[in-house]
Design an enzyme around this catalytic site. Sequence first.
Site, short mmCIF file in Angstrom:
data_model
loop_
_atom_site.label_atom_id
_atom_site.label_comp_id
_atom_site.label_asym_id
_atom_site.label_seq_id
_atom_site.Cartn_x
_atom_site.Cartn_y
_atom_site.Cartn_z
N ASP A 206 0.82 -1.21 0.00
CA ASP A 206 0.00 0.00 0.00
C ASP A 206 0.85 1.26 0.00
O ASP A 206 0.68 2.14 -0.86
CB ASP A 206 -0.93 0.02 1.22
CG ASP A 206 -1.97 -1.08 1.17
OD1 ASP A 206 -1.90 -1.93 0.26
OD2 ASP A 206 -2.86 -1.10 2.04
N SER B 163 -3.70 -10.05 6.83
CA SER B 163 -3.25 -8.69 7.12
C SER B 163 -2.69 -8.70 8.52
O SER B 163 -3.37 -9.08 9.48
CB SER B 163 -4.43 -7.71 7.03
OG SER B 163 -4.03 -6.42 7.46
N ARG C 202 -0.14 3.53 17.65
CA ARG C 202 -0.48 4.62 16.73
C ARG C 202 -0.11 6.01 17.25
O ARG C 202 0.42 6.83 16.51
CB ARG C 202 -1.96 4.55 16.34
CG ARG C 202 -2.32 3.28 15.58
CD ARG C 202 -1.38 3.07 14.40
NE ARG C 202 -1.66 1.85 13.66
CZ ARG C 202 -0.79 0.88 13.47
NH1 ARG C 202 0.43 0.96 14.00
NH2 ARG C 202 -1.09 -0.18 12.75
N ASP D 64 -7.59 2.60 12.23
CA ASP D 64 -6.32 3.34 12.24
C ASP D 64 -6.41 4.72 11.61
O ASP D 64 -5.69 5.63 12.01
CB ASP D 64 -5.24 2.51 11.54
CG ASP D 64 -4.62 1.48 12.47
OD1 ASP D 64 -4.82 1.58 13.69
OD2 ASP D 64 -3.92 0.57 11.98
#
Length: 404
Positions: free
Chosen positions: A18, A180, A99, A128
């Site tokens: 990505d 993932s 994060r 996210d």
Amino acid sequence: MERKKVKKIVLAYSGGLDTSAIIPWLKENYDAQVIAFVADVGQGTSELEGIEKKALNSGASECFIADLKEDMVKNYIYPTLKTGAIYEGNYLLGTSMARPIIAKAQVELAKNIGADALAHGCTGKGNDQVRFESCYAALAPNMQVIAPWREWHLSSRESLLSFLSERKIPCSASLKKIYSRDANVWHVSHEGGELEDPWNEPSNDVWMWTNSLENAPDKSELVHLSLSKGEIIAINNQSFSPYEALIFLNKIAAKHGIGRVDIVENRLVGMKSRGCYETPGGTLMVKALQALDELVLDKKSRKWKETIATEFAQLIYDGCWFTPMTASLLAAANVLSEKVTGEVVLKLYKGNVIAIQKKSPFSLYNEDFATFGEDEVYNQSHAEGFIRLFSLPSRISALNENND
């Protein structure tokens, strides 16, 4: 869609398919310089190997790698542990805690190099995107945020690979991507593939860190943890930094098949998702803290900490680290942790963790009072008056009914 003109973009870059496609896409669609920012939060050397070269080959003008491992454990994981936060009773918030530290370091880099935009590779379906952008809003409210997954028309793995191939940008990714995954020093998460059907038991291919119960040792192991004010300071009488302690416990717990969780959780964006998580060392830390809480916290304090835990878990899951509410709850947790000091011995065996010994200089447990044997400190006749007062509302209610 009209795009605001920017000159320099800092992208949270992972090296995956990505973000490899995002770099050239940003250059083409924003006509801007793209700087790749890589956060080392303990995802492993295999994830980081050659990542700078990969970013530059994708079109980044520069690539910065920040070592955030120690900072993450000391200033994000340990404070969260003190709150007792566990999302929906099972999830130890591994991705959620990573994060804010990544976003903070990304913002700091952007400010230092004079960038005017931040970008991330989060999809429009997940948590996210909210976590990153909530942190951006708190730390850099005037900086533009670019989320390619909400703008571009590349909707599949095939289209991303084709996009890179057309531009002759090398990429090691293939069409086959079963799961993932997201990893850091605290945990590794798994989603997608066979896991999208909750009726499917996870295959052995899902798990990366932990032994299965069948392959775990047939002999139990004891681990002695020393804690001070809610933090692990020694293991088996050997001193460790927060990061070193987690690494050490990860290895021991993973060997015994500890820390696997398979849950269907409520995402912030409204849908349910199924995830498998491995948090071996963290599971031991949580158990040790819970054992000492039992000794040192009075009834009202434990009830208040349960409230803090629930509220904090939701805040961190939702990406609200840099908020007054988070600061307030962390302050409360620090107060409650002042006396969470002592020793805990954990017994590990085939996925199970049991605190078999615990002691603290601040323990409220007093054998003289609690004993079932003869004692000289507790007058059992005193309980009669207490019970009459405690049950007085029920007594009055019953008397009123009888009078009717």
